[in-house]
Design an enzyme around this catalytic site. Structure first.
Site, PDB file in Angstrom:
ATOM      1  N   LYS A 260       4.126  12.283  -3.015  1.00 24.89           N
ATOM      2  CA  LYS A 260       5.024  11.280  -2.443  1.00 24.89           C
ATOM      3  C   LYS A 260       5.853  11.944  -1.350  1.00 24.89           C
ATOM      4  O   LYS A 260       6.458  12.990  -1.586  1.00 24.89           O
ATOM      5  CB  LYS A 260       5.950  10.699  -3.513  1.00 24.89           C
ATOM      6  CG  LYS A 260       5.258   9.794  -4.518  1.00 24.89           C
ATOM      7  CD  LYS A 260       6.253   9.172  -5.475  1.00 24.89           C
ATOM      8  CE  LYS A 260       7.155   8.168  -4.793  1.00 24.89           C
ATOM      9  NZ  LYS A 260       8.080   7.512  -5.763  1.00 24.89           N
TER      10      LYS A 260
ATOM     11  N   ARG B  90      -1.793  -1.049  -9.944  1.00 24.99           N
ATOM     12  CA  ARG B  90      -0.644  -1.903 -10.212  1.00 24.99           C
ATOM     13  C   ARG B  90      -1.083  -3.358 -10.283  1.00 24.99           C
ATOM     14  O   ARG B  90      -2.190  -3.710  -9.851  1.00 24.99           O
ATOM     15  CB  ARG B  90       0.383  -1.736  -9.080  1.00 24.99           C
ATOM     16  CG  ARG B  90       0.691  -0.280  -8.760  1.00 24.99           C
ATOM     17  CD  ARG B  90       1.037  -0.099  -7.282  1.00 24.99           C
ATOM     18  NE  ARG B  90       1.112   1.318  -6.913  1.00 24.99           N
ATOM     19  CZ  ARG B  90       2.217   2.040  -6.889  1.00 24.99           C
ATOM     20  NH1 ARG B  90       3.366   1.479  -7.205  1.00 24.99           N
ATOM     21  NH2 ARG B  90       2.192   3.308  -6.551  1.00 24.99           N
TER      22      ARG B  90
ATOM     23  N   ARG C 140       3.873   6.119   1.907  1.00 25.33           N
ATOM     24  CA  ARG C 140       4.318   7.517   1.996  1.00 25.33           C
ATOM     25  C   ARG C 140       3.755   8.347   0.849  1.00 25.33           C
ATOM     26  O   ARG C 140       4.227   9.449   0.590  1.00 25.33           O
ATOM     27  CB  ARG C 140       5.841   7.585   2.003  1.00 25.33           C
ATOM     28  CG  ARG C 140       6.494   7.011   0.764  1.00 25.33           C
ATOM     29  CD  ARG C 140       8.005   7.018   0.870  1.00 25.33           C
ATOM     30  NE  ARG C 140       8.612   6.490  -0.345  1.00 25.33           N
ATOM     31  CZ  ARG C 140       9.524   7.130  -1.066  1.00 25.33           C
ATOM     32  NH1 ARG C 140       9.916   8.317  -0.703  1.00 25.33           N
ATOM     33  NH2 ARG C 140      10.042   6.572  -2.131  1.00 25.33           N
TER      34      ARG C 140
ATOM     35  N   GLY D 288       0.814  -1.214   0.000  1.00 26.22           N
ATOM     36  CA  GLY D 288       0.000   0.000   0.000  1.00 26.22           C
ATOM     37  C   GLY D 288       0.843   1.258   0.000  1.00 26.22           C
ATOM     38  O   GLY D 288       2.065   1.231   0.113  1.00 26.22           O
TER      39      GLY D 288
ATOM     40  N   ASP E 110       8.444   6.298   8.054  1.00 21.79           N
ATOM     41  CA  ASP E 110       8.069   7.636   8.517  1.00 21.79           C
ATOM     42  C   ASP E 110       7.154   8.367   7.542  1.00 21.79           C
ATOM     43  O   ASP E 110       6.679   9.469   7.831  1.00 21.79           O
ATOM     44  CB  ASP E 110       9.311   8.471   8.819  1.00 21.79           C
ATOM     45  CG  ASP E 110      10.210   8.682   7.597  1.00 21.79           C
ATOM     46  OD1 ASP E 110       9.799   8.327   6.477  1.00 21.79           O
ATOM     47  OD2 ASP E 110      11.336   9.189   7.778  1.00 21.79           O
ATOM     48  N   GLY E 111       6.920   7.770   6.368  1.00 19.53           N
ATOM     49  CA  GLY E 111       6.025   8.394   5.403  1.00 19.53           C
ATOM     50  C   GLY E 111       6.616   9.578   4.665  1.00 19.53           C
ATOM     51  O   GLY E 111       5.915  10.258   3.920  1.00 19.53           O
TER      52      GLY E 111
ATOM     53  N   ASP F 139       7.719   4.714 -10.477  1.00 23.19           N
ATOM     54  CA  ASP F 139       8.605   4.479  -9.334  1.00 23.19           C
ATOM     55  C   ASP F 139      10.083   4.423  -9.733  1.00 23.19           C
ATOM     56  O   ASP F 139      10.671   3.353  -9.875  1.00 23.19           O
ATOM     57  CB  ASP F 139       8.195   3.210  -8.571  1.00 23.19           C
ATOM     58  CG  ASP F 139       6.909   3.425  -7.787  1.00 23.19           C
ATOM     59  OD1 ASP F 139       6.661   4.577  -7.382  1.00 23.19           O
ATOM     60  OD2 ASP F 139       6.151   2.471  -7.569  1.00 23.19           O
TER      61      ASP F 139
ATOM     62  N   ASP G 127       4.401  -4.573  -7.514  1.00 23.35           N
ATOM     63  CA  ASP G 127       3.777  -3.342  -7.027  1.00 23.35           C
ATOM     64  C   ASP G 127       4.328  -2.118  -7.739  1.00 23.35           C
ATOM     65  O   ASP G 127       3.841  -0.999  -7.515  1.00 23.35           O
ATOM     66  CB  ASP G 127       3.952  -3.204  -5.511  1.00 23.35           C
ATOM     67  CG  ASP G 127       5.400  -3.268  -5.082  1.00 23.35           C
ATOM     68  OD1 ASP G 127       6.001  -4.338  -5.228  1.00 23.35           O
ATOM     69  OD2 ASP G 127       5.932  -2.248  -4.595  1.00 23.35           O
TER      70      ASP G 127
ATOM     71  N   ARG H  15       3.366  13.748  -8.283  1.00 18.71           N
ATOM     72  CA  ARG H  15       3.410  12.880  -9.458  1.00 18.71           C
ATOM     73  C   ARG H  15       2.050  12.858 -10.148  1.00 18.71           C
ATOM     74  O   ARG H  15       1.006  12.845  -9.506  1.00 18.71           O
ATOM     75  CB  ARG H  15       3.803  11.459  -9.022  1.00 18.71           C
ATOM     76  CG  ARG H  15       3.887  10.472 -10.168  1.00 18.71           C
ATOM     77  CD  ARG H  15       4.662   9.236  -9.763  1.00 18.71           C
ATOM     78  NE  ARG H  15       3.976   8.395  -8.797  1.00 18.71           N
ATOM     79  CZ  ARG H  15       4.532   7.339  -8.194  1.00 18.71           C
ATOM     80  NH1 ARG H  15       5.783   7.014  -8.465  1.00 18.71           N
ATOM     81  NH2 ARG H  15       3.853   6.616  -7.328  1.00 18.71           N
TER      82      ARG H  15
END
Length: 502
Positions: free
Chosen positions: A121, A191, A101, A98, A133-134, A270, A260, A184
């Site tokens: 992101k 995905r 971040r 999932g 920590d995201g 990514d 993913d 983004r």
């Protein structure tokens, strides 16, 4: 102006721009999640041209971009969510990943009528963050901005960069680094791993809902097919095979082709430990986490097929009530994958060496050149660009041959190539121009990216970042003012490893 961290009053864009269809799916598909505000955001870069393409108010966004693109202020009509998905990571299945971040702000319909996601992101922790920590560090944000926009300019399907913002807060990795948020834009963020999330739970109903949604959004032309779920598998296979062929044409190595990180739309997504080859070697690996070379340059087509197989597994219950029949039908799609890849790859390689007509021996001619390039450590990009110059004038043979350790080693292959060109209809100038249109002069050289990142982190200097964006916006033009950016690294400048940045 309100000081609320999620104030909607700033942006002068109509809420009608948003149509958040994914947020209308059942709740198991996502978690509602607002971005976590940051301390002192500053706008590093804003892609005004892309904003206008999206139908957004570029002037308002640029004026208030630090707050908006950090997540401190929400766009009108935004319904922020974190998407659920699973995935195979280096061959091992993780049932829940999932957006740990990343936060999807919502969807807009752009000026051409296409639906586009806008995602942050590094926007803070979500339900899927696990122990993370995201947040994102500045380096990976700049890398993704550079490479995604370069890929777009190269003509390769990709997510896009709308903005980069520094947060004024540190992130803690191997060392303390400045934090940043990346905005983004994608056709969607669905995905293979999104399908796997539900299939792993035996939730066939959700797999069906997702498949129908994907067909409506990305493949409406197959909606009325007799077996639309099998056709969906074929369509995704087509797009992925063609995409990976395009990667190979420019020497691109994704680095983390996990399920993913493979979009259903067929866009590159990514840009973590990605890199472009300097000297050609089919086994090239840059990613520091790819210890076994699973995602090496030449392995990418096969991994694409492997990922399509994982998608096929999730669709089996939809393809046919009989598992045996469904497996046979899906396997037929997988068996056809090789040709789905080989056809566009070979067509692209023909174009790279200046061929228009097709002959049976073309594959051998191409493979012989690649073998010579590997043996002689020729720079992938320069060798093909200089071959285009040689196609126009024999006077350019010296420059082409100088790309190889032993210039004399090129003569046998060049004799074969010239003999083959004698049977092809193009005039030299026409052929050379066509070759230049597919053989870039400029790619995002790894050492140049690292230099830009280091200057930004250590000195707050974004001039190298800006220069890279300028030259990479026109990769097929010679741009004499930027000639050094076309050169491969000196031995001391070579980048041997790239890092994920998470």
């Amino acid at each position: 102006m309100s000081s609320s961290p999620h104030d909607n009053s700033v942006l002068q864009a109509p809420p009608a721009l948003f149509d958040n269809s994914y947020a209308r799916l059942p709740p198991q598909f996502f978690a509602e999640q607002a971005p976590t505000p940051v301390a002192a955001p500053q706008l590093i870069k804003f892609n005004a041209a892309l904003a206008r393409e999206l139908g957004l108010d570029a002037e308002a966004l640029e004026r208030d971009g630090a707050a908006i693109f950090s997540g401190n202020k929400l766009l009108p009509g935004s319904e922020p969510i974190a998407m659920a998905y699973a995935g195979h990571q280096f061959g091992g299945f993780v049932p829940q990943l999932g957006d740990g971040r990343a936060i999807l702000l919502g969807e807009i319909i752009d000026r051409s009528g296409k639906r586009r996601d806008i995602q942050l992101k590094g926007a803070g922790q979500t339900r899927f963050s696990r122990r993370g920590d995201g947040r994102a560090a500045l380096g990976p944000v700049l890398r993704e901005y550079i490479v995604s926009e370069a890929m777009h300019a190269l003509g390769i399907p990709t997510t896009r960069a709308l903005a980069a913002v520094s947060t004024g807060e540190p992130v803690y990795r191997e060392r303390v680094l400045p934090g940043a948020v990346f905005t983004r834009v994608a056709a969607s963020h669905i995905r293979v791993g999104t399908f796997q999330f539900f299939a792993a739970r035996g939730d066939t109903d959700s797999v069906r809902i997702l498949a129908d949604y994907v067909i409506d959004r990305h493949y409406p032309e197959i909606k009325d097919r007799q077996n639309r779920y099998l056709t969906l598998l074929e369509a995704v296979s087509d797009r992925q095979a063609a995409l990976i062929a395009r990667w190979l044409h420019v020497g691109f190595i994704h680095g983390v082709m996990n399920t993913d990180n493979m979009t259903i739309s067929g866009e590159t997504i990514d840009y973590g430990p990605c890199a472009f080859m300097d000297h050609y070697n089919a086994a090239t690996v840059f990613s520091s986490i790819d210890q076994q070379g699973r995602y090496a340059y030449a392995n990418q087509p096969g991994i694409g097929q492997w990922n399509i197989a994982r998608l096929g597994e999730t669709l089996l219950p939809l393809i046919d009530p009989s598992e045996d029949v469904a497996v046979d039908l899906a396997n037929a799609v997988l068996k056809a994958y090789g040709e789905r890849f080989q056809t566009p790859w070979l067509a692209g390689m023909r174009a790279k060496i200046g061929l228009v007509a097709e002959e049976d021996g073309d594959l051998d001619l191409i493979q012989a050149l690649l073998a010579l390039m590997q043996q002689q450590e020729a720079d992938f990009t320069l060798a093909f660009r200089r071959l285009a110059a040689l196609a126009e004038s024999e006077a350019n043979e010296t420059a082409f041959a100088a790309s190889f350790k032993d210039p004399e080693s090129t003569k046998p292959w060049l004799a074969r190539w010239r003999e083959r060109l004698s049977r092809d209809p193009q005039a030299p100038a026409e052929r050379a121009q066509a070759m230049r249109s597919v053989n870039p002069a400029f790619i995002p050289r790894n050492h140049r990216i690292e230099q830009a990142i280091e200057a930004a982190i250590e000195d707050g200097d974004f001039s190298l970042f800006e220069a890279l964006l300028t030259v990479l916006a026109k990769p097929y033009e010679d741009q004499p003012a930027f000639a050094p950016y076309a050169e491969p690294p000196q031995p001391a400048e070579r980048v041997l490893q790239t890092f994920c940045g998470t």
